[in-house]
Design a protein around this motif. Structure first.
Motif, PDB file in Angstrom:
ATOM      1  N   LEU A  35       0.846  -1.191   0.000  1.00 54.99           N
ATOM      2  CA  LEU A  35       0.000   0.000   0.000  1.00 54.99           C
ATOM      3  C   LEU A  35       0.884   1.245   0.000  1.00 54.99           C
ATOM      4  CD1 LEU A  35      -2.783   1.385   0.225  1.00 54.99           C
ATOM      5  CD2 LEU A  35      -2.574   1.167   2.717  1.00 54.99           C
ATOM      6  N   MET A  36       0.678   2.087  -0.994  1.00 54.50           N
ATOM      7  CA  MET A  36       1.422   3.343  -1.090  1.00 54.50           C
ATOM      8  C   MET A  36       0.455   4.512  -0.921  1.00 54.50           C
ATOM      9  SD  MET A  36       4.123   2.508  -4.170  1.00 54.50           S
ATOM     10  CE  MET A  36       2.867   1.885  -5.282  1.00 54.50           C
ATOM     11  N   ILE A  37       0.780   5.406  -0.002  1.00 54.93           N
ATOM     12  CA  ILE A  37      -0.076   6.551   0.306  1.00 54.93           C
ATOM     13  C   ILE A  37       0.536   7.808  -0.295  1.00 54.93           C
ATOM     14  CG2 ILE A  37      -1.250   7.858   2.109  1.00 54.93           C
ATOM     15  CD1 ILE A  37      -2.072   4.948   1.953  1.00 54.93           C
ATOM     16  N   ARG A  38      -0.262   8.498  -1.103  1.00 51.62           N
ATOM     17  CA  ARG A  38       0.176   9.766  -1.690  1.00 51.62           C
ATOM     18  C   ARG A  38      -0.490  10.923  -0.969  1.00 51.62           C
ATOM     19  NH1 ARG A  38      -0.713   9.731  -8.039  1.00 51.62           N
ATOM     20  NH2 ARG A  38      -0.262  11.910  -7.604  1.00 51.62           N
ATOM     21  N   ALA A  39       0.224  12.039  -0.922  1.00 54.32           N
ATOM     22  CA  ALA A  39      -0.338  13.268  -0.353  1.00 54.32           C
ATOM     23  C   ALA A  39      -0.005  14.399  -1.311  1.00 54.32           C
ATOM     24  CB  ALA A  39       0.230  13.529   1.041  1.00 54.32           C
ATOM     25  N   ASP A  40      -0.867  14.597  -2.304  1.00 54.92           N
ATOM     26  CA  ASP A  40      -0.614  15.615  -3.322  1.00 54.92           C
ATOM     27  C   ASP A  40      -1.049  16.993  -2.837  1.00 54.92           C
ATOM     28  OD1 ASP A  40       0.364  13.754  -5.120  1.00 54.92           O
ATOM     29  OD2 ASP A  40      -1.632  13.308  -5.911  1.00 54.92           O
ATOM     30  N   PHE A  41      -0.234  17.986  -3.149  1.00 52.71           N
ATOM     31  CA  PHE A  41      -0.615  19.363  -2.865  1.00 52.71           C
ATOM     32  C   PHE A  41      -1.640  19.826  -3.899  1.00 52.71           C
ATOM     33  CE2 PHE A  41       3.396  19.332  -0.558  1.00 52.71           C
ATOM     34  CZ  PHE A  41       3.105  20.118   0.554  1.00 52.71           C
ATOM     35  N   PRO A  42      -2.705  20.496  -3.472  1.00 51.57           N
ATOM     36  CA  PRO A  42      -3.637  21.076  -4.447  1.00 51.57           C
ATOM     37  C   PRO A  42      -2.993  22.263  -5.159  1.00 51.57           C
ATOM     38  CG  PRO A  42      -4.248  21.731  -2.218  1.00 51.57           C
ATOM     39  CD  PRO A  42      -3.129  20.731  -2.080  1.00 51.57           C
ATOM     40  N   VAL A  43      -3.593  22.670  -6.275  1.00 53.80           N
ATOM     41  CA  VAL A  43      -3.097  23.840  -7.004  1.00 53.80           C
ATOM     42  C   VAL A  43      -3.083  25.041  -6.065  1.00 53.80           C
ATOM     43  CG1 VAL A  43      -3.587  25.453  -8.888  1.00 53.80           C
ATOM     44  CG2 VAL A  43      -3.907  22.989  -9.218  1.00 53.80           C
ATOM     45  N   VAL A  99       3.185  21.675  -8.600  1.00 55.75           N
ATOM     46  CA  VAL A  99       1.893  22.304  -8.884  1.00 55.75           C
ATOM     47  C   VAL A  99       2.158  23.800  -8.989  1.00 55.75           C
ATOM     48  CG1 VAL A  99       0.354  20.596  -7.856  1.00 55.75           C
ATOM     49  CG2 VAL A  99       1.375  22.331  -6.397  1.00 55.75           C
ATOM     50  N   SER A 100       1.336  24.507  -9.769  1.00 54.08           N
ATOM     51  CA  SER A 100       1.608  25.925  -9.981  1.00 54.08           C
ATOM     52  C   SER A 100       0.326  26.700 -10.241  1.00 54.08           C
ATOM     53  CB  SER A 100       2.574  26.122 -11.149  1.00 54.08           C
ATOM     54  OG  SER A 100       1.990  25.638 -12.353  1.00 54.08           O
TER      55      SER A 100
END
Length: 296
Positions: free
Chosen positions: A139-147, A228-229
């Motif tokens: 199991l790999m957990i991602r935590a992406d930053f929103p724009v 992200v930008s």
């Protein structure tokens, strides 16, 4: 006399020791077999369902022992008539005991990343529990930053505008850059914080710029290999006439029109008077000529 440990057999008086040995044996099994566990990728705060990939019947389920572990730590144990959940997974892990035993983990955290192994034991004819099934999933957990969002903070001084760019809820540690035409700008008051519980980051940065020219700013957030930008455009505003200027033009325009009318009227009057004088002079000349012709 001591007990003889068999693979998958639970000693009657030392279950904690047996669990530790089970974890070690499971790790050795996968290491030696060269089997690569299948992978599942989820995001922070999402839900994941992990399956044992073992088809069974309702009758058989009542006699099975099912253990879930993550790496070298226990997650959950399902024994006949009892379910035990370890502290880190309490109140957010549930079981789905149908024809294929599964567990559901809610509100995923970064710390939930790892290899989960399902160990199923089944009693033999003598009642001794032995290994029946073993499967793992990574199991790999991602935590992406929103724009990121860019907000206008107003004017800290004449002709200077201030912006703030911010984003939160991502991992790993981010870096924020202000760019214009590909060149990095000097930001002010950049702040970075990390939630002590979720380990997620929040970052923000301010930028001051001159309002008297056009701009196109790029707020770029980089974390790991991802970015992200957000872009902000500034158009220089043209000066607008003041109220006094409007009033001046309001007065000048009708006054100018009136002046032109007066001039035209004067010119017409002068032309009329001139024509009348010419006609009068002509009549006088004609009368004088008639008088001269009638005299002896």
């Amino acid at each position: 006399m001591g007990h003889t440990m068999k693979w998958g057999t639970l000693p009657p008086k030392r279950p904690c020791l047996w669990l530790s040995q089970l974890l070690v044996l499971t790790g050795l099994f996968y290491f030696c077999s060269g089997i690569t566990p299948k992978s599942v990728t989820k995001r922070v705060k999402e839900t994941v369902m992990l399956s044992c990939d073992y088809n069974t019947s309702t009758e058989e389920l009542t006699s099975l022992r099912i253990y879930w572990q993550k790496d070298s730590k226990m997650v959950l144990a399902i024994l006949p008539g009892k379910v035990q959940v370890w502290p880190e997974y309490k109140n957010r892990t549930i079981t789905d005991m149908n024809d294929n035993p599964r567990i559901v983990i809610l509100a995923l955290r970064l710390s939930d990343s790892g290899t989960y192994t399902c160990v199923i034991q089944k009693p033999d004819l003598k009642g001794a529990y032995k290994l029946e099934h073993l499967t793992s999933v990574r199991l790999m957990i991602r935590a992406d930053f929103p724009v990121p969002t860019i907000n206008d903070l107003g004017n800290p001084s004449p002709n200077i505008r201030r912006l703030i760019c911010s984003t939160s809820g991502g991992f790993p540690r981010p870096h924020l850059y202000w760019l214009e035409n590909g060149e990095e700008l000097n930001a002010t008051n950049t702040t970075l914080s990390q939630d002590p519980e979720t380990k997620l980051y929040m970052i923000s940065s301010e930028l001051d710029f001159n309002m008297t020219s056009n701009h196109s700013f790029l707020c770029l957030v980089k974390y790991g290999d991802l970015t992200v930008s957000q872009t902000f455009y500034w158009q220089e505003s043209k000066p607008t006439p003041s109220a006094n200027q409007h009033l001046t033009w309001t007065i000048i325009i009708p006054v100018s029109a009136f002046g032109i009318s007066v001039i035209i009227a004067v010119i017409l009057t002068c032309l009329t008077c001139r024509n009348a004088a010419i006609r009068r002079q002509r009549r006088e000349n004609e009368v004088e000529m008639e008088s001269c012709s009638q005299s002896p």
